[in-house]
Design a protein around this motif. Structure first.
Motif, PDB file in Angstrom:
ATOM      1  N   GLY A 385       0.774  -1.215  -0.026  1.00 27.45           N
ATOM      2  CA  GLY A 385      -0.063   0.155   0.052  1.00 27.45           C
ATOM      3  C   GLY A 385       0.703   1.227  -0.023  1.00 27.45           C
ATOM      4  O   GLY A 385       0.390   2.483   0.618  1.00 27.45           O
ATOM      5  N   ARG A 386       2.069   1.147  -0.484  1.00 26.56           N
ATOM      6  CA  ARG A 386       3.089   2.366  -0.576  1.00 26.56           C
ATOM      7  C   ARG A 386       2.977   2.968  -2.015  1.00 26.56           C
ATOM      8  O   ARG A 386       2.792   2.290  -2.954  1.00 26.56           O
ATOM      9  CB  ARG A 386       4.660   1.984  -0.246  1.00 26.56           C
ATOM     10  N   GLU A 387       3.200   4.250  -2.083  1.00 29.22           N
ATOM     11  CA  GLU A 387       3.448   4.822  -3.398  1.00 29.22           C
ATOM     12  C   GLU A 387       4.733   4.706  -3.898  1.00 29.22           C
ATOM     13  O   GLU A 387       5.689   4.727  -3.163  1.00 29.22           O
ATOM     14  CB  GLU A 387       3.299   6.545  -3.011  1.00 29.22           C
ATOM     15  N   PRO A 388       5.109   4.208  -5.191  1.00 30.45           N
ATOM     16  CA  PRO A 388       6.089   3.567  -5.948  1.00 30.45           C
ATOM     17  C   PRO A 388       6.897   4.878  -6.260  1.00 30.45           C
ATOM     18  O   PRO A 388       8.205   4.804  -6.275  1.00 30.45           O
ATOM     19  CB  PRO A 388       5.571   2.891  -7.090  1.00 30.45           C
ATOM     20  N   GLU A 389       6.262   6.206  -6.234  1.00 29.65           N
ATOM     21  CA  GLU A 389       7.001   7.383  -6.433  1.00 29.65           C
ATOM     22  C   GLU A 389       7.712   7.287  -7.860  1.00 29.65           C
ATOM     23  O   GLU A 389       8.600   7.803  -8.313  1.00 29.65           O
ATOM     24  CB  GLU A 389       8.267   7.641  -5.550  1.00 29.65           C
ATOM     25  N   LEU A 390       6.930   6.635  -8.815  1.00 27.81           N
ATOM     26  CA  LEU A 390       7.026   6.721 -10.321  1.00 27.81           C
ATOM     27  C   LEU A 390       5.820   7.148 -11.011  1.00 27.81           C
ATOM     28  O   LEU A 390       4.660   6.727 -10.649  1.00 27.81           O
ATOM     29  CB  LEU A 390       7.298   5.062 -10.580  1.00 27.81           C
ATOM     30  N   LYS A 391       6.183   7.881 -11.947  1.00 27.22           N
ATOM     31  CA  LYS A 391       5.143   8.603 -12.519  1.00 27.22           C
ATOM     32  C   LYS A 391       4.482   7.715 -13.757  1.00 27.22           C
ATOM     33  O   LYS A 391       3.465   7.619 -13.983  1.00 27.22           O
ATOM     34  CB  LYS A 391       5.301  10.049 -13.267  1.00 27.22           C
ATOM     35  N   ALA A 392       5.517   6.918 -14.429  1.00 26.31           N
ATOM     36  CA  ALA A 392       5.108   6.197 -15.639  1.00 26.31           C
ATOM     37  C   ALA A 392       6.473   5.310 -15.762  1.00 26.31           C
ATOM     38  O   ALA A 392       7.606   5.757 -15.386  1.00 26.31           O
ATOM     39  CB  ALA A 392       4.930   6.835 -16.879  1.00 26.31           C
ATOM     40  N   VAL A 393       6.115   3.990 -16.344  1.00 27.85           N
ATOM     41  CA  VAL A 393       7.246   3.214 -16.338  1.00 27.85           C
ATOM     42  C   VAL A 393       7.204   2.512 -17.709  1.00 27.85           C
ATOM     43  O   VAL A 393       6.247   2.254 -18.313  1.00 27.85           O
ATOM     44  CB  VAL A 393       7.034   1.892 -15.594  1.00 27.85           C
ATOM     45  N   VAL A 394       8.268   2.213 -18.428  1.00 31.50           N
ATOM     46  CA  VAL A 394       8.498   1.611 -19.703  1.00 31.50           C
ATOM     47  C   VAL A 394       9.591   0.492 -19.467  1.00 31.50           C
ATOM     48  O   VAL A 394      10.758   0.624 -18.843  1.00 31.50           O
ATOM     49  CB  VAL A 394       9.228   2.338 -20.669  1.00 31.50           C
ATOM     50  N   THR A 395       8.759  -0.831 -19.892  1.00 32.57           N
ATOM     51  CA  THR A 395       9.871  -1.719 -19.770  1.00 32.57           C
ATOM     52  C   THR A 395      10.208  -2.344 -21.205  1.00 32.57           C
ATOM     53  O   THR A 395       9.293  -2.438 -22.066  1.00 32.57           O
ATOM     54  CB  THR A 395       9.209  -3.186 -18.857  1.00 32.57           C
TER      55      THR A 395
END
Length: 582
Positions: A385-395
């Motif tokens: 339940g934590r904020e990953p502090e990532l706006k968007a992710v590309v893999t």
């Protein structure tokens, strides 16, 4: 051209490459002399020295970058309770570029460094992204590239320059037809003089043939480290497994003699002590039993039996080589969870402090294991339940579950046995590829198919492919591979405890993801990527396969450094990141 339908031939080629590489670098058996140079004691992990990590400022970049670093700046971030200093390559956006709201973090694959993202000015994913306005940072996790161990600025600078020079020397040596790995001339290449017991050649003169007190001290030191579980580096089971290997080697020296029964008695007592908690009483008993063991060997030396003529020398060699095994295990003691729980968070915190995004979030792109790290972070944060502090992710070419695919990484499965991982504590991937490179790039092209693991036909310029092969790969701890092999078993990748399966919690993520696959990726085939994509919230995930039926095709590294990536892949990533950066 090799396609996804020729795994048997590809596996045969890989085995040939491994044979060539290990023929060049020597055996990594714990009882054969290793060709891997150990760091000075001052640069070994703090825990192995019984020290706490010293404070180190992370607020400045290295002013004089090593020559191998082509970024605008080279920063170092410290890890808590560790001497590891992680390298961060930074690329500044030009003044005329579109202003962006979030910095961009790039994560590389397993056993690779930052060079894969910056092969040349004309083929640089990092430069392209910074040219589009993104303040771009590449993280080199512990053990990769210019990440080093050091307690002060001078040590860090010296170590980084040494790594840079070594990487350039390997490329130059292979180009000139020289073996990329130099064999050590003697044991002093890997151990300091103070760590070596010197033995004479006169087997009949005990006084000159060996130094009994030094041998007792060295054996006691080894057993003490095992009793202490290598200061927390090993589990109980691993500690006992390693000690059994040492005892087996000594037992072989006495095989068939009347001394075997006496040794087995000492062995049983030592094994019992190694299972106990460390205290002064155990210390004294281990020292006494070490003395008894050496006395047994000495008694055998005095006998007239030919089998004991060189026993002392072989015992000393066994102990020395076992010491190197322990040092390798301590030096390369990290796994995927260390990257996930320590390296990536430290880098993200440092980048936020330097760039100060208003919402405290970063954009991130991960290739291969770098993308796996991002998936794992989303899953872990979703579960907690934590904020990953990532706006968007590309893999790029990443998955948490390879069971449904025919990935060539299945060749790693033999390392899923912990005993095998302890036999081979590290896999020198960089040295292996450098050794195999001449056979894949020059007539008669014995290992040419190995290139297809990296790049599809005609997708990378030969000089860039050579730079990638010779400079981008590093040594990998067997513990890391051991954890990653869980991605080939039911339920996919799990943490080191074996109880937390990341894919089970990926659906809880609230971060937009662009997942990209290459149509001829033999390492992470499209079906493996799809296995993870289907677990993400469908309103947050975008999936794209690059490559056409008639060509061009994309293999594992073509998504980052292929000749058409700048025209086809990069714009797709820019569009996605720009959409979520606003």
């Amino acid at each position: 051209m090799c396609t996804l339908h020729c795994p048997v031939q590809m596996q045969s080629d890989i085995r040939t490459a491994l044979h060539v590489a290990f023929s060049s670098i020597g055996s990594l058996s714990p009882f054969r002399r290793s060709t891997l140079t150990l760091p000075p004691r001052c640069l070994r992990p703090a825990a192995s020295l019984g020290l706490l990590s010293r404070p180190f400022s992370t607020a400045a970049s290295l002013p004089d970058k090593p020559s191998i670093c082509t970024a605008d700046e080279l920063h170092y971030v410290s890890l808590p309770n560790s001497y590891w200093r992680l390298a961060l390559w930074r690329y500044h956006p030009p003044p005329q570029a579109t202003p962006r709201n979030h910095p961009l973090l790039l994560l590389s694959g397993v056993g690779t460094n930052a060079i894969g993202y910056d092969l040349s000015p004309e083929s640089s994913f990092a430069r392209y992204m910074s040219g589009q306005g993104f303040d771009t940072w590449i993280l080199e996790v512990r053990g990769a590239g210019l990440s080093v161990q050091g307690s002060n600025f001078k040590e860090i600078k010296e170590s980084a320059n040494a790594v840079s020079e070594q990487m350039e020397a390997v490329a130059k040596g292979v180009t000139n037809g020289v073996s990329p790995v130099q064999q050590p001339n003697n044991v002093s290449d890997t151990l300091s003089d103070s760590e070596i017991s010197h033995f004479g050649q006169d087997s009949t003169g005990i006084a000159t043939a060996w130094d009994k007190s030094k041998l007792v001290s060295k054996l006691t030191e080894i057993l003490m480290r095992l009793s202490e579980r290598l200061s927390g580096f090993l589990s109980d089971g691993q500690s006992m497994l390693i000690s059994a290997k040492l005892f087996d080697q000594i037992s072989n020296l006495l095989e068939g003699s009347q001394l075997s029964d006496r040794f087995e008695e000492v062995r049983a007592n030592l094994s019992n002590l190694l299972e106990k908690q460390q205290n002064s009483g155990v210390t004294s008993q281990i020292r006494d039993l070490s003395q008894r063991l050496v006395n047994i060997i000495e008694e055998g030396q005095r006998s007239v039996s030919p089998q004991f003529i060189d026993m002392q020398e072989r015992l000393s060699s066994t102990i020395e080589d076992f010491q190197k095994q322990l040092d390798l295990i301590v030096k390369y003691d990290w796994d995927f969870d260390h990257y996930l729980e320590e390296d990536v968070p430290a880098a993200m915190e440092y980048i936020r402090a330097q760039t100060k995004p208003k919402d405290g979030k970063l954009l991130a792109v991960g290739h291969s294991m770098g993308g796996i790290l991002l998936y794992a972070k989303l899953a872990r944060c979703g579960f907690e339940g934590r904020e990953p502090e990532l706006k968007a992710v590309v893999t790029l070419a990443s998955s948490l579950d390879y069971t449904s695919s025919n990935s060539t990484l299945k060749l790693l499965l033999p390392l899923a046995d912990p005993a095998q991982a302890l036999n081979v504590p590290v896999v020198p991937l960089g040295a292996m590829l450098a050794a195999a490179y001449p056979l894949s790039s020059r007539p008669p092209y014995i290992l040419a198919r190995l290139n297809n693991l990296i790049s599809a036909e005609d997708m990378m310029h030969p000089e860039l492919l050579k730079k990638l092969v010779l400079n981008n790969f590093c040594t990998i701890p067997a513990k890391l591979l051991l954890q990653l092999t869980s991605a080939f078993r039911e339920r996919g990748l799990c943490d080191r405890s074996g109880k937390f399966f990341f894919k089970d919690h990926l659906h809880k993520s609230n971060v937009p993801v662009l997942a990209i696959a290459g149509d001829q990726d033999l390492i992470c085939p499209p079906e493996a990527v799809e296995e993870t994509v289907k677990l993400l919230p469908q309103n947050l995930v975008t999936y794209k396969i690059f490559g056409e039926h008639q060509g061009p095709h994309y293999a594992h590294y073509d998504l980052v450094g292929g000749r058409l990536a700048v025209e086809q892949v990069y714009p797709c990533i820019i569009q996605f990141l720009s959409q979520h950066d606003d």
